[in-house]
Design an enzyme around this catalytic site. Structure first.
Site, PDB file in Angstrom:
ATOM      1  N   HIS A  40     -29.769-102.931 -60.832  1.00 20.95           N
ATOM      2  CA  HIS A  40     -31.264-103.803 -60.277  1.00 20.95           C
ATOM      3  C   HIS A  40     -30.942-104.909 -61.767  1.00 20.95           C
ATOM      4  CE1 HIS A  40     -32.375-100.679 -63.227  1.00 20.95           C
ATOM      5  NE2 HIS A  40     -32.503-101.357 -63.824  1.00 20.95           N
ATOM      6  N   HIS A  53     -28.539-108.544 -67.217  1.00 19.64           N
ATOM      7  CA  HIS A  53     -27.410-108.190 -66.597  1.00 19.64           C
ATOM      8  C   HIS A  53     -27.668-107.199 -65.854  1.00 19.64           C
ATOM      9  CE1 HIS A  53     -29.557-105.574 -69.922  1.00 19.64           C
ATOM     10  NE2 HIS A  53     -28.170-104.679 -69.532  1.00 19.64           N
TER      11      HIS A  53
HETATM   12  P1  2AM Z   1     -33.353-101.251 -67.407  1.00 11.56           P
HETATM   13  O1  2AM Z   1     -32.752-103.074 -67.422  1.00 11.56           O
HETATM   14  O2  2AM Z   1     -33.912-100.483 -66.142  1.00 11.56           O
HETATM   15  O3  2AM Z   1     -34.178-101.524 -68.743  1.00 11.56           O
HETATM   16  C1  2AM Z   1     -30.076-101.593 -72.147  1.00 11.56           C
HETATM   17  O4  2AM Z   1     -30.980-101.171 -72.143  1.00 11.56           O
HETATM   18  C2  2AM Z   1     -29.452-101.254 -70.521  1.00 11.56           C
HETATM   19  O5  2AM Z   1     -29.331 -99.832 -70.341  1.00 11.56           O
HETATM   20  C3  2AM Z   1     -30.711-101.944 -69.707  1.00 11.56           C
HETATM   21  O6  2AM Z   1     -30.459-102.572 -68.638  1.00 11.56           O
HETATM   22  C4  2AM Z   1     -31.493-100.497 -69.183  1.00 11.56           C
HETATM   23  O7  2AM Z   1     -31.586-100.536 -68.408  1.00 11.56           O
HETATM   24  C5  2AM Z   1     -30.533 -99.540 -69.071  1.00 11.56           C
HETATM   25  N1  2AM Z   1     -30.462 -98.352 -68.822  1.00 11.56           N
HETATM   26  C6  2AM Z   1     -30.691 -97.301 -68.297  1.00 11.56           C
HETATM   27  N2  2AM Z   1     -30.967 -95.663 -68.715  1.00 11.56           N
HETATM   28  C7  2AM Z   1     -31.859 -96.073 -70.476  1.00 11.56           C
HETATM   29  C8  2AM Z   1     -32.696 -95.505 -71.552  1.00 11.56           C
HETATM   30  N3  2AM Z   1     -32.275 -93.802 -71.161  1.00 11.56           N
HETATM   31  N4  2AM Z   1     -32.597 -96.392 -72.019  1.00 11.56           N
HETATM   32  C9  2AM Z   1     -32.391 -97.626 -72.474  1.00 11.56           C
HETATM   33  N5  2AM Z   1     -31.863 -98.079 -71.619  1.00 11.56           N
HETATM   34  C10 2AM Z   1     -30.855 -97.927 -70.677  1.00 11.56           C
END
Ligand code: 2AM
Length: 189
Positions: A128, A41
């Site tokens: 991303h 996603h």
């Molecule tokens: P990531 O894919 O770069 O890990 C669910 O966790 C979604 O929220 C993921 O896409 C994650 O990004 C994003 N996300 C952004 N900030 C986060 C945080 N502090 N902790 C966990 N997930 C985060």
């Protein structure tokens, strides 16, 4: 309390393209734990653990955002990493296409959330799709292969981003489970 984020979900065709890439990358670098392609996603805002009133406010933020934004086109770009070349933390696929519209939608989401009392994310938005989160140092062989595969183009894939989803995240083992709680279709102009 519900661990919550707002995201653009991906059509099955995009997930299937990325599934094949993840299979290829998994064969090339088996020591990396790659994500389940079904869970891919594009996160617009991460809210963390929130209560029911905040969940309602998050949905209202999504509703207000889609009223002001139309569907737009996205394309897969190349592979990249967060972290240093020697110690990458995340392997991701970048986005191209109507990038300005994507940034506008995310900025609207951020404003609508801030207007409802959610703290603003301090880091700039770096759109991303996460393919892997790397928890342990990689071998030199894996680092070399990762640098090589990053230079290879991904298959062309274009799609229409047409809805914002309010997503629930459950931290299960071996990997988190993401479920859409509600969908908010972007408004046609
Ligand atoms: P990531 O894919 O770069 O890990 C669910 O966790 C979604 O929220 C993921 O896409 C994650 O990004 C994003 N996300 C952004 N900030 C986060 C945080 N502090 N902790 C966990 N997930 C985060």
């Amino acid at each position: 309390m519900t661990r919550t984020f707002l995201a653009l979900e991906l059509p099955d065709a995009v997930k299937n393209t990325l599934r094949r890439q993840i299979e290829r990358l998994g064969r090339a670098i088996p020591e990396i734990h790659w994500v389940n392609p079904d869970s891919l996603h594009l996160t617009l805002a991460f809210l963390g653990e929130i209560d029911d009133a905040q969940l309602m406010a998050a949905s209202e933020s999504a509703a207000a955002t889609v009223r002001a934004n139309a569907p737009f086109t996205l394309r897969l770009d190349g592979l990249g990493t967060f972290g240093s070349a020697q110690a990458p933390r995340v392997v991701w696929v970048g986005l191209a296409g109507d990038k300005a519209r994507l940034m506008q939608v995310q900025a609207t989401v951020a404003d609508e959330l801030a207007a409802r009392g959610f703290p603003r994310e301090q880091r700039p938005f770096a759109p991303h799709l996460t393919l892997a989160r790397i928890k342990r140092p990689l071998s030199d062989a894996a680092l070399t292969t990762l640098a090589r595969v990053q230079r290879e183009p991904l298959p062309k894939m274009t799609w229409q981003a047409d809805a914002i989803s309010v997503m629930k995240s459950e931290l299960l083992r071996p990997s988190a489970r993401y479920t859409a709680l509600s969908h908010w279709p972007l408004c046609l102009p």
